[in-house]
Structures are given as C-alpha cells and as structure tokens.
Design an enzyme around this catalytic site. Structure first.
Site, PDB file in Angstrom:
ATOM      1  N   SER A 130     -11.720  -0.912  19.861  1.00 19.35           N
ATOM      2  CA  SER A 130     -10.745  -0.647  18.798  1.00 19.35           C
ATOM      3  C   SER A 130     -11.174   0.611  18.055  1.00 19.35           C
ATOM      4  O   SER A 130     -12.365   0.871  17.905  1.00 19.35           O
ATOM      5  CB  SER A 130     -10.666  -1.819  17.807  1.00 19.35           C
ATOM      6  OG  SER A 130     -10.297  -3.013  18.452  1.00 19.35           O
ATOM      7  N   ASP A 170      -5.945  -1.773  22.753  1.00 18.57           N
ATOM      8  CA  ASP A 170      -6.039  -1.756  24.214  1.00 18.57           C
ATOM      9  C   ASP A 170      -4.669  -1.904  24.858  1.00 18.57           C
ATOM     10  O   ASP A 170      -4.391  -1.332  25.901  1.00 18.57           O
ATOM     11  CB  ASP A 170      -6.953  -2.892  24.703  1.00 18.57           C
ATOM     12  CG  ASP A 170      -8.417  -2.486  24.600  1.00 18.57           C
ATOM     13  OD1 ASP A 170      -8.674  -1.276  24.573  1.00 18.57           O
ATOM     14  OD2 ASP A 170      -9.274  -3.366  24.539  1.00 18.57           O
ATOM     15  N   ILE A 177     -17.895  -5.288   9.452  1.00 13.78           N
ATOM     16  CA  ILE A 177     -18.770  -4.443  10.260  1.00 13.78           C
ATOM     17  C   ILE A 177     -18.259  -3.008  10.286  1.00 13.78           C
ATOM     18  O   ILE A 177     -19.011  -2.060  10.052  1.00 13.78           O
ATOM     19  CB  ILE A 177     -18.867  -5.020  11.685  1.00 13.78           C
ATOM     20  CG1 ILE A 177     -19.596  -6.371  11.645  1.00 13.78           C
ATOM     21  CG2 ILE A 177     -19.585  -4.056  12.618  1.00 13.78           C
ATOM     22  CD1 ILE A 177     -19.569  -7.126  12.946  1.00 13.78           C
ATOM     23  N   TYR A 205     -16.894 -11.776  10.882  1.00 13.66           N
ATOM     24  CA  TYR A 205     -15.949 -12.834  10.498  1.00 13.66           C
ATOM     25  C   TYR A 205     -15.421 -13.473  11.777  1.00 13.66           C
ATOM     26  O   TYR A 205     -14.722 -12.843  12.566  1.00 13.66           O
ATOM     27  CB  TYR A 205     -14.799 -12.240   9.683  1.00 13.66           C
ATOM     28  CG  TYR A 205     -13.697 -13.238   9.374  1.00 13.66           C
ATOM     29  CD1 TYR A 205     -13.935 -14.324   8.528  1.00 13.66           C
ATOM     30  CD2 TYR A 205     -12.428 -13.086   9.929  1.00 13.66           C
ATOM     31  CE1 TYR A 205     -12.928 -15.232   8.250  1.00 13.66           C
ATOM     32  CE2 TYR A 205     -11.415 -13.989   9.653  1.00 13.66           C
ATOM     33  CZ  TYR A 205     -11.671 -15.064   8.814  1.00 13.66           C
ATOM     34  OH  TYR A 205     -10.681 -15.968   8.539  1.00 13.66           O
ATOM     35  N   HIS A 251      26.292  10.236  -1.503  1.00  8.26           N
ATOM     36  CA  HIS A 251      25.030  10.881  -1.887  1.00  8.26           C
ATOM     37  C   HIS A 251      25.246  12.376  -2.113  1.00  8.26           C
ATOM     38  O   HIS A 251      24.709  13.210  -1.396  1.00  8.26           O
ATOM     39  CB  HIS A 251      23.961  10.641  -0.818  1.00  8.26           C
ATOM     40  CG  HIS A 251      23.458   9.233  -0.782  1.00  8.26           C
ATOM     41  ND1 HIS A 251      23.905   8.305   0.142  1.00  8.26           N
ATOM     42  CD2 HIS A 251      22.554   8.583  -1.564  1.00  8.26           C
ATOM     43  CE1 HIS A 251      23.292   7.145  -0.064  1.00  8.26           C
ATOM     44  NE2 HIS A 251      22.475   7.281  -1.098  1.00  8.26           N
ATOM     45  N   HIS A 311      16.421  13.616  -6.696  1.00  9.67           N
ATOM     46  CA  HIS A 311      15.972  12.503  -5.856  1.00  9.67           C
ATOM     47  C   HIS A 311      16.726  12.357  -4.531  1.00  9.67           C
ATOM     48  O   HIS A 311      16.246  11.693  -3.612  1.00  9.67           O
ATOM     49  CB  HIS A 311      16.060  11.188  -6.642  1.00  9.67           C
ATOM     50  CG  HIS A 311      17.416  10.572  -6.660  1.00  9.67           C
ATOM     51  ND1 HIS A 311      18.445  11.049  -7.469  1.00  9.67           N
ATOM     52  CD2 HIS A 311      17.938   9.524  -5.966  1.00  9.67           C
ATOM     53  CE1 HIS A 311      19.519  10.313  -7.271  1.00  9.67           C
ATOM     54  NE2 HIS A 311      19.247   9.378  -6.358  1.00  9.67           N
ATOM     55  N   ASP A 312      17.919  12.958  -4.391  1.00  9.69           N
ATOM     56  CA  ASP A 312      18.657  12.869  -3.123  1.00  9.69           C
ATOM     57  C   ASP A 312      19.015  14.247  -2.578  1.00  9.69           C
ATOM     58  O   ASP A 312      20.008  14.401  -1.855  1.00  9.69           O
ATOM     59  CB  ASP A 312      19.935  12.037  -3.308  1.00  9.69           C
ATOM     60  CG  ASP A 312      19.696  10.545  -3.104  1.00  9.69           C
ATOM     61  OD1 ASP A 312      18.766  10.208  -2.349  1.00  9.69           O
ATOM     62  OD2 ASP A 312      20.408   9.731  -3.717  1.00  9.69           O
TER      63      ASP A 312
END
Length: 921
Positions: free
Chosen positions: A411, A426, A445, A468, A636, A676-677
């Site tokens: 991993s 994997d 770990i 764990y 919008h 914002h838009d």
C-alpha cells in the site's frame, strides 16, 4: 611449481563456465590459481591468469610479504617501490591505474619499462590485495597492460579475489609444513603418503583437503557448497549435509543447498528461538538430543525426511570471529551416532574452506546487488514513463515494490496536510473519494514512519504495539510481518509512506529488503515529485486555456463604462428603494442596468470603501468586470449573484454581524457573494466530470470543480489591470482576504455544507463563541449558504416563477447528458421530473434546516425561516392539486402557467425577475 594431479585437473576442466565469463579464459585462469600450493606456483599462476583475461599484457610483477614484512618480488628479485602511485595505491588499499610510474619511484632496472609516459592505449595497474582478516595488504601486483572493457574489468575482479584465496592457502600450507615436518620425519604415520620432494609428509586427510581447496574456484556459492557438502558426506558417512547461512543481523537462517541438490527457492526460518540460536551465540557444536521440538520440526520440514541423528557445527569467520553458518550432517550411514572425529573433520574442513566460502558468498551478494541495481534502473524507467498520472504512477510503484521484495501486499499513502491518504491499492485506483483511506499522519505504523522519517521492519505484526489487528479480525486476513518505509522528496521531507505486508519466501523482511526499500524509495520520491510537478504544469496550461477562453467570451471594461457609472457619484441606498434594507425586498425587481450602482451603494453603506481606502474607479471597474464575468444561463447569471450579494447586505443590516465577525470577514463574505458563481456554464460538478471537460481535468482531483473555477475566475479579475480592489492591503491582509474568499466560495458546494452540518448544529447548541476561530469559519460558511439560497425566503410568486428558470437550466443539462448517452438524474430529466415533490424535498432537507440554524443563532432571522416554511406549504398545495388533476401535459414546466397558480397565502406581491435557489452544484 607444484600442481594438483592431472586427474584432478581433468575434473576441473569439466566444471561449467562461470556466468558472465564469455569463454573458457577466465575458467582456465581460476583453475590455475586453484591448483597452486607454493609461492613459485602462485607467481606463475598469477602471471598466466592475468595474461589470459587482460589485453596486451607485457609485464606482471607479484610482490609478497617476506619475513621482514617487506613486499618483495622474486623474479627478478627486487622490493616494491615505496613512493608515488604505488604508495598511493597501498595506502588507499584500492586498485589504481596510471600512464606509467615516475622515474624516482623505480628502484633500478627491473621496472624501467614501466616509466611514464607509456603508449596511449596502455597503462600500469597497481593492484593491492587486502587481507581483511589481518587488516593489511598481503600482496601487490603491478601489471603493464591495455585499457580494460567492462567484461575484462569483471574478470579482473574475479582473478583478484581468487589470487587472495590462493595466497592464503599457500601461507596456510607453509605454516603447516613448518610445524609438521620435524614430527613427520621422526615418526611418519602409517597413513602418510609422503611427497618427499620438499621433505614434508601429508596425511590422506590433508591431501583430500588440498584437493577440495583446489576445486573451490566457483564464483557461484551454490556450486561451491555442493562440493563442500559432498566432501563432508563422504568423510562423515552422513546421508546428507547442509549449510545453514546466518543472516547479518543474526536473526535468520537460510538454506539453498541440501546434499547434492540445489533448491529452487531458498528456505528461511527465524533464529530467535531454539537451540540453533544458542549455537550461533555459544559457538559450540550440538547433536540431535540437544534440539528442541521446534528445531526438529523446522529441520525435518526442510529435509523432507525423519532425522535420526544429527551433528551441527558452527562455522566461524576468521575475519570477524562470528558464526557465519551452521554445518549440519544428518543420519549417519549404518544408524550410528556422529562422533567427535566427525566433528573434527567438519571443523578441519572449514578451517581451510571458510575463507573461500565467505568470500564467494560476499562476491555473490555483490552480484545480487548488481542485479538488484539493474532491476532498480528498470524500475526507474518504468516509473518515469508514468509521470503524467499520479494514480497510475502509484499503481506502478505498488507493483514494483511488491515484486522487488516478494511481498504479498503493498500500500502507498501520500501525505496530505495532516493525513495519510491511500486511493491506489493492489486492486486498482479508487475513483470515489468516499472509498479513500485516510488516517491521521501521527497514528499507527504508517503514521510513525511518516512522523519519524525512519524505516520500520516488524517481524511479528501482532506483537507490535502500533499494529491494529481489527482489520484482520474483520476480513480474515493474517498479517504476519510488515516493512514500512518513508518516501521523501529532494529536500528530505516525507511526502508519503509505502507499506509492504507478508514476506512470501521468508519468515520476515530481511536487512537486504530494508536496503532495497531505501534505494527504491529514492526513485519513488523523485518520480512522485516530478509527477506532481508535471501535474502543476498541466494545470497551468489548463488555466491559460481557460483564461483565453474567458477573455474571448467577455470584453474588457472600457473607460467610458466605469466613468459613466461614477459620473454622478455613488447613489445612497435610500434612493434605490425605501425597503432596500428590508428582508421583504426582492432584489430581482431592480433593473439589471442599475445593479452595478446598487453594489457600490451597498459597499458604501457598509463603510467598506472608506475603511479599506478602496479607489472608486478601481472598484467600479471590478464590479463591471465581475458582472461581465457571468454568462447568461437561465438561473446562474449576474442577477442571481446580485440577489445573493443583496442578501448578504440584508444580514449585515438586520442581524448586526459586526458583533459576531470581523470587518474583513464581512467584507470577504460580500465580495465572495458577488463572485461565487463566476463563469457558470449552467451545468453542475457531476456533468463536468462526466463530460471530461477542461474544468474537470483541472479541478476534479480536488473536488468541488465549479466552485474552484469560480474562485479562480475571481482571482483572474483581481489580477486584471485596474481591477485589484485589495491593492492597498498589506501582504498579510491580502493573503488572508484571498484565503477567506476561497473558503467561502468553496462553501457554496452543498456537499461541503452537508459535511459540516453536524458541526453547525453543535455550534448552535453550545452558542456562538467569538473567540473561537472555528466558529468564525463555520458561521461564514452558514451565512454564505443562506445567501446562496435566499430566493427561498421571498414571496411565493418569486419562488414559483424562479423555479421555472432553474428547471429550464436543469433540463438543458439533462438534454446534454442524454445526447452524450448518459442517463440524467430525475430532477434533470424533463420527461420524469415531478417538480412539486422535488421542491418539497429540497426545502425540507436543505433550505429549512439552514434557516432554522440561522434562527437559532440570530433570533431576528425568525421571519426568514417562517417565509421558507410558508413557501413549502405552497408547494404542498400545488403537489396535492396535481395529484388530483394530473399534470397538464408532458412538459413538466406547464404547471407553472398562471392557470394553476395558488393564491399567495401571505398576500405578498413581489415583482417577478428571478428564480428559486435550488443550487444543485
């Protein structure tokens, strides 16, 4: 010159050519060295060996230590020069090549032909042979030869190694001659078959050992072990013998050869328990009766037969005085037990062969490292061909790490602020962020390795305090051992962690695996850093493309436009409408041409222009540029942005926000509402990803695709000449303003709102704390969302008419998705959407909880919640009416015609110019 018998030489000639030698020249050279037993023979063999493997050999001088510790050559007799290049090579104990020796370095005529300068294609090699056991130079060879190729370099290394082994053998025989000769002359043993040429008698055992030593020229440790084990089996009458090699850390035994068989896979088992471990510590031999049941089980499993008798003798390195192997003999023929004489035979054998064995093992380890280095170079090539995609690169890292280390699972976690994130496994790459694994960077770990930056090798996972085992218990998987190592960038900063689980062909990961992982991690760090850099370059190209696209779509603000806007000064708010600062005012009633002035009026009324000393022409250009930055989808568009900004102004005027937030936070909230838009295309985040748009390529890995684009466009406007309203800010305030705008604009993603909803509820329950920075952040997000959905707080006519606009936008996206071959969501599908139920669901699950929180924090906001609840009742009545009568036609928007209008319950009559704020981003 004394050599081994011809029969022995015939045996040697049948041995296979060592790998990489190319032809029989190297084998013949090593045969020559392996058969000498005196000084004269050694010097002649060295000369023949070097002449066979090196090009254009003209002269070879071999210098050996005499009784006065001088390095002397016997043919012709002279002493090794003590100055110049020769002295440099002897002191450094490393081979040195040069274009000849200086005249002052040469003591007389013997070396005159080596004086510099030599012919361009020739050289003098000064080769010191270092006895690592004695810690001194045992011999020096001077060679006048041509330049070396890679193969010739490899052959020379082999000759050097075997010359040193032959020298030690000759020295050992000389010592034995000096001690045995008098006794052999007076009392010759019966079994002695004397070679009286030198006046020395040898026992049969001596001759067998000499013959064995002559045969030990192999560069392959397995072939060498086969010969030694065959000798031991014959001399001890054992049915089979083996050599258990001790790892460098004394924690593991490994076996590659048993009797006359070389195993396909090396067998390894731990050395931490049982009597075999005691042999390594005590350096004393043991027999079968001394073994534990665990030892017996391991040995019988390895041999594949029952052990009835055993003798285990430690093999001690003369260089380190440490046990390097355990020589084991099993099941003496005839059913007898092994005797002290058998133990003596084994000890006597390794007294002469241990040096050859250890040097060959070391040589083979170097060859293995060479192969691993070549493998790592191939790995680097594989990794560097996948720099264009971090996910694919991480998948390649996992595959290569697993193959190099023979691990069952691998991993890779990347460090993301204070978390370790794994989205590549994997099995492949996880596309959905909800399936990512995120763990705190200081836990477990992987967290320990990320924090310390040190490799962690855990032989027994269940015995380690950081492991764990809950995952194992739930999945049934058994984690036996773990090798976890950090991945660092060029600044030695940890950027990730790789975790290898379960060594396949061994009890745990070895020191060799640790070294390999450390080397591998360097390639990982370089490739990941370059991949991220490559990604940044691509993002810069995408941004450039977007900027060009935006500039082509929008025109710059002309001087006439902002001059006209400011011609009569900034209009007072009261002049716009007497109810302009009231929650009941509908901003969409204002003509669009008057909205830019209204923005300036609100900023002036909130005193931001004076407080932050904003240049009015700059502010005017900024407002006009933001207005032009909006496209013209049904919902919008700029009027939506103006309505949201106006609601922010209403919150400021009616809820006394200055008692809750800092001035800069309120200012950032208002500007964020305006921006914002920006450049909204009338499609949501999911559509951007599904259509693989440029926006998705730029922002999809971070999430909130459209919101990040809106913020980027706001920054682009601020960076436009004459539009930076924050130009007079200090560096610190400028950075804080941009950070606030980013966080506030990203909060308009409803997915973000849902993630923080529980935190908002908790804040409302415990009460707002102005000294708590997190409360400031949460409140800004809540206020932004309430502004974004503020159309729901207006009268029913506004809400009803606005629904027509937003569903036109939704249905347009649905049509595009159908054209792409995708199935749109129900709310986007004009043939399936049942708007009343969709609106009721939205208001119950999104809008009403938001304004309820606002009411809990600001009691004066109660009327907002009441109006939203009232609109929800209107939609319920509409839904009930259509349940009875059915939809008027196949067009889902037809029900909004005046024929089906429900009377406004609160009597509010607002001019219609807009839509409801169902922002489905």
């Amino acid at each position: 010159m004394r050599r081994q018998p011809a029969a022995s030489r015939d045996l040697f000639a049948q041995e296979p050519v060592p790998p990489g030698s190319g032809d029989g020249a190297l084998q013949d050279a090593l045969l020559s060295l392996g058969s000498v037993i005196d000084v004269a023979g050694l010097q002649q063999a060295v000369k023949e060996a070097l002449s066979a493997v090196l090009p254009k050999v003209e002269t070879v001088y071999t210098y050996l230590l005499d009784g006065e510790s001088r390095l002397v050559c016997e043919e012709p007799p002279h002493e090794l020069p003590q100055e110049g290049k020769v002295r440099e090579a002897v002191i450094s104990r490393k081979r040195l090549g040069c274009n000849g020796l200086g005249p002052s370095d040469l003591p007389g005529k013997p070396l005159a032909r080596l004086v510099a300068p030599l012919a361009p294609d020739t050289q003098v090699l000064v080769i010191p042979l270092v006895d690592k056991e004695a810690g001194a130079v045992a011999a020096v060879i001077l060679v006048h030869c041509g330049q070396l190729s890679d193969n010739e370099e490899w052959s020379l290394q082999a000759v050097e190694k075997h010359t040193l082994v032959a020298l030690k053998r000759v020295q050992a025989l000389q010592q034995r001659e000096s001690s045995v000769a008098p006794e052999a002359t007076q009392n010759p043993p019966e079994e002695a078959a004397g070679d009286q040429k030198g006046g020395v008698a040898y026992t049969n055992q001596d001759r067998k050992i000499l013959q064995l030593c002559g045969e030990l020229y192999d560069l392959d440790a397995s072939s060498l072990q086969l010969k030694v084990l065959q000798y031991l089996q014959q001399e001890t009458q054992a049915s089979r013998c083996c050599l258990l090699l001790v790892s460098e850390d004394n924690l593991q035994l490994s076996c590659k050869v048993i009797g006359d068989k070389v195993l396909e896979e090396e067998i390894s088992f731990p050395l931490t328990t049982g009597r075999l471990g005691q042999v390594v510590e005590d350096k004393k031999s043991i027999q079968l009766k001394d073994l534990t049941s665990e030892d017996m089980q391991q040995l019988q499993s390895m041999l594949g037969c029952e052990v009835q008798a055993m003798l285990c003798v430690p093999v001690i390195s003369r260089a380190t005085d440490q046990v390097v192997a355990l020589a084991c003999a099993f099941n003496k023929l005839g059913g007898d037990l092994f005797t002290d004489q058998d133990e003596h035979v084994i000890q006597h054998c390794f007294h002469y062969t241990s040096t050859v064995l250890t040097s060959t093992l070391a040589f083979q380890k170097e060859q293995k490292l060479k192969c691993e280095c070549q493998a790592l170079l191939q790995v680097a090539k594989n990794l560097f061909t996948h720099l264009d995609d971090v996910s694919v690169l991480l998948q390649e890292i996992i595959t290569e790490a697993r193959n190099l280390s023979n691990a069952e699972i691998c991993s890779v976690f990347l460090l993301d602020q204070n978390e370790l994130v794994a989205k590549v496994f994997d099995g492949g790459v996880v596309e959905d962020e909800s399936y990512e694994i995120r763990i705190p960077a200081d836990q477990g770990i992987a967290g320990h390795v990320a924090t310390t930056g040190q490799i962690l090798n855990i032989p027994d996972a269940y015995a380690h305090p950081l492991f764990y085992r809950g995952v194992d218990d739930s999945t049934g998987f058994r984690t036996r051992n773990i090798l976890c190592f950090p991945i660092k960038n060029e600044n030695q900063e940890v950027i990730g962690v790789a975790e290898l689980v379960n060594k396949i062909n061994g009890p745990w990961f070895s020191k060799f695996d640790e070294d390999l992982a450390t080397a591998f991690s360097i390639y990982c760090g370089i490739s990941i850093a370059h991949s991220l850099l490559y990604k940044k370059v691509n993002e810069a190209q995408y941004r450039s493309h977007l900027a060009n696209e935006m500039m082509m779509y929008h025109m710059k603000v002309s001087d006439d436009e902002y001059t006209k806007l400011l011609h009569d000064g900034i209009q007072p708010v009261a002049a716009i409408d007497s109810n302009f600062a009231s929650f009941t005012y509908t901003p969409r009633s204002l003509p669009e041409d008057d909205t830019s002035m209204a923005i300036l009026s609100m900023l002036q009324d909130m005193n931001f222009i004076n407080n932050y000393k904003i240049d009015c022409p700059t502010l005017a250009r900024f407002c006009l540029m933001v207005k032009k930055g909006y496209r013209d989808p049904p919902y919008h568009n700029w009027m939506h942005a103006f309505s949201v900004s106006h609601f922010c102004y209403l919150l400021y005027k009616n809820l006394e926000l200055t008692n809750y937030l800092e001035d800069m936070e309120i200012f950032a909230l208002f500007i964020s509402c305006m921006c914002h838009d920006l450049d909204h295309r009338g499609t949501n985040n999911s559509f951007q990803v599904a259509s693989k748009s440029v926006l998705a390529a730029l922002y999809s890995s971070e999430g909130s695709v459209m919101e990040r684009h809106h913020f980027a466009q706001a920054i682009a406007i601020l960076n436009t000449h004459g539009c930076n309203i924050f130009d007079h800010f200090s560096r610190k305030d400028y950075q804080r303003m941009l950070d606030l705008m980013r966080d506030i604009i990203l909060a308009t993603d409803l997915a973000h709102h849902l993630r923080i909803f529980k935190d908002l509820q908790k804040m409302a329950e415990v009460g707002y704390d102005r000294t708590n920075k997190q409360h400031h952040s949460l409140l800004l997000c809540l206020l932004m969302t309430s502004c974004d959905l503020s159309d729901q707080t207006k009268g029913w006519k506004t809400t009803r008419k606005i629904a027509e606009l937003i569903y036109k936008e939704f249905f347009s996206q649905g049509d595009l998705e159908k054209a792409m071959g995708n199935r749109p969501m129900e709310m986007m599908d004009r043939e399936k959407a049942y708007i009343p139920e969709l609106q009721i669901s939205f208001m119950e699950h999104i809008a009403m909880p938001i304004y309820k929180l606002l009411q809990d924090l600001f009691p004066k906001a109660a009327e907002l919640y009441e109006r939203v609840a009232s609109n929800r009742e209107h939609w319920t009545k509409v839904s009930h009416k259509f349940t009875i009568r059915g939809l008027p036609s196949n067009n889902s928007l037809d029900f909004l015609d005046e024929e089906y209008e429900v009377p406004d319950l609160d009597g509010a009559r607002a001019p219609i110019n807009g839509c409801c704020s169902l922002d489905a981003e």
